[in-house]
Design a protein around this motif. Structure first.
Motif, short mmCIF file in Angstrom:
data_model
loop_
_atom_site.label_atom_id
_atom_site.label_comp_id
_atom_site.label_asym_id
_atom_site.label_seq_id
_atom_site.Cartn_x
_atom_site.Cartn_y
_atom_site.Cartn_z
N ARG A 23 5.53 7.17 -14.77
CA ARG A 23 4.33 7.78 -14.61
C ARG A 23 3.38 7.24 -15.80
NH1 ARG A 23 2.59 12.00 -17.27
NH2 ARG A 23 4.14 13.40 -18.17
N ARG A 24 3.78 7.13 -16.91
CA ARG A 24 3.05 6.96 -18.19
C ARG A 24 2.57 5.38 -18.24
NH1 ARG A 24 7.25 9.47 -22.08
NH2 ARG A 24 8.65 8.11 -20.68
N GLY A 25 3.28 4.72 -17.22
CA GLY A 25 3.01 3.05 -17.31
C GLY A 25 1.93 2.99 -16.09
N ILE A 26 1.41 3.81 -15.49
CA ILE A 26 0.57 3.89 -14.39
C ILE A 26 -0.98 4.17 -14.51
CG2 ILE A 26 -0.14 4.64 -12.21
CD1 ILE A 26 2.85 5.38 -11.69
N THR A 68 -1.08 10.16 -11.77
CA THR A 68 -0.07 9.20 -11.85
C THR A 68 1.32 9.65 -11.41
OG1 THR A 68 0.36 9.85 -14.25
CG2 THR A 68 -1.21 8.15 -13.91
N GLN A 69 1.57 10.91 -11.41
CA GLN A 69 3.03 11.63 -10.80
C GLN A 69 2.93 11.45 -9.35
OE1 GLN A 69 5.51 12.57 -12.75
NE2 GLN A 69 6.68 12.18 -10.74
N ASP A 70 1.45 11.62 -8.85
CA ASP A 70 1.55 11.54 -7.20
C ASP A 70 1.92 10.29 -6.76
OD1 ASP A 70 0.52 14.07 -7.00
OD2 ASP A 70 -1.44 13.49 -7.04
N LEU A 71 1.33 9.07 -7.62
CA LEU A 71 1.54 7.54 -7.20
C LEU A 71 3.02 7.09 -7.69
CD1 LEU A 71 0.60 4.85 -6.22
CD2 LEU A 71 -0.06 4.33 -8.52
N ALA A 72 3.59 7.83 -8.65
CA ALA A 72 5.12 7.63 -9.11
C ALA A 72 5.84 8.11 -7.85
CB ALA A 72 5.25 8.23 -10.29
N ASP A 73 5.68 9.26 -7.40
CA ASP A 73 6.27 10.05 -6.14
C ASP A 73 6.17 9.27 -4.91
OD1 ASP A 73 7.11 11.94 -7.87
OD2 ASP A 73 5.45 13.35 -7.37
N ALA A 74 4.99 8.58 -4.66
CA ALA A 74 4.87 7.93 -3.60
C ALA A 74 5.56 6.44 -3.75
CB ALA A 74 3.16 7.74 -3.36
N ARG A 81 0.99 -1.27 0.06
CA ARG A 81 0.03 -0.03 -0.01
C ARG A 81 0.72 1.37 -0.07
NH1 ARG A 81 -3.60 -0.30 4.78
NH2 ARG A 81 -4.79 -1.76 3.51
N PHE A 82 0.59 1.99 -0.85
CA PHE A 82 1.21 3.49 -0.96
C PHE A 82 0.33 4.51 -0.50
CE2 PHE A 82 3.16 0.54 -3.97
CZ PHE A 82 4.65 0.68 -3.66
N VAL A 83 0.78 5.25 0.23
CA VAL A 83 -0.08 6.57 0.78
C VAL A 83 0.05 7.82 -0.05
CG1 VAL A 83 -0.75 7.91 2.87
CG2 VAL A 83 0.02 5.59 3.01
N VAL A 84 -1.07 8.56 -0.51
CA VAL A 84 -0.79 9.80 -1.31
C VAL A 84 -1.77 10.56 -0.39
CG1 VAL A 84 -1.52 10.98 -3.29
CG2 VAL A 84 -0.81 8.46 -3.39
#
Length: 152
Positions: free
Chosen positions: A117-120, A100-106, A81-84
């Motif tokens: 991020r383009r693969g998310i 997607t950038q938020d998730l990539a950063d997390a 689990r990743f927290v945003v």
């Protein structure tokens, strides 16, 4: 009818093949265009052996890349689990959206792994809570991770 010649392409040629492919072409096409322009070499036993060795190395590289991607997938799913964190308004609604950038950063913050991020692929997120997302690590490997959207 003339015999066809085997040549090994040194550059990609549209409608014929890509670099390293062995193709059969008309003798005039080979001697008047492909070879003088540097697009191909006549297929000799030595060149054929080089092409086979290059293809074997490429195959090993592809296998190693896929194994690395599988290891990265396991690492992502181990974390789970990743927290945003987002700014929240009334009724647990978030301002803006989770990108997607938020998730990539997390992912980068939690695991140290760079993820494109383009693969998310994430669902439409409008409130806090738990969501599933797909992270494409390799053309053949996709990891499913959980996102927790929490208030700041």
């Amino acid at each position: 009818m003339s015999k066809k010649l085997q040549v090994v392409l040194s550059k990609s040629v549209s409608k014929l093949g890509k670099d390293g492919d062995m193709v059969e072409v008309a003798p005039g096409y080979a001697t008047n265009y492909l070879i003088p322009q540097g697009f191909a070499k006549l297929a000799t036993p030595g060149i054929i052996k080089q092409v086979e060795q290059r293809k074997a190395k490429e195959q090993q590289r592809i296998i190693a890349e896929r194994e690395d991607a599988l290891a990265r997938k396991t690492a992502l799913q181990t974390v789970g689990r990743f927290v945003v964190r987002k700014q929240v308004g009334e009724g647990e609604s978030i301002f803006g959206t989770v990108t997607t950038q938020d998730l990539a950063d997390a992912i980068k913050a939690s695991t140290g792994q760079e993820v494109d991020r383009r693969g998310i692929t994430i669902p439409e997120i409008g409130k806090t809570g738990f969501y599933k997302a797909q992270v494409k690590i390799h053309p053949e490997v996709t990891a499913e991770v959980e996102i927790q959207v929490a208030p700041l």
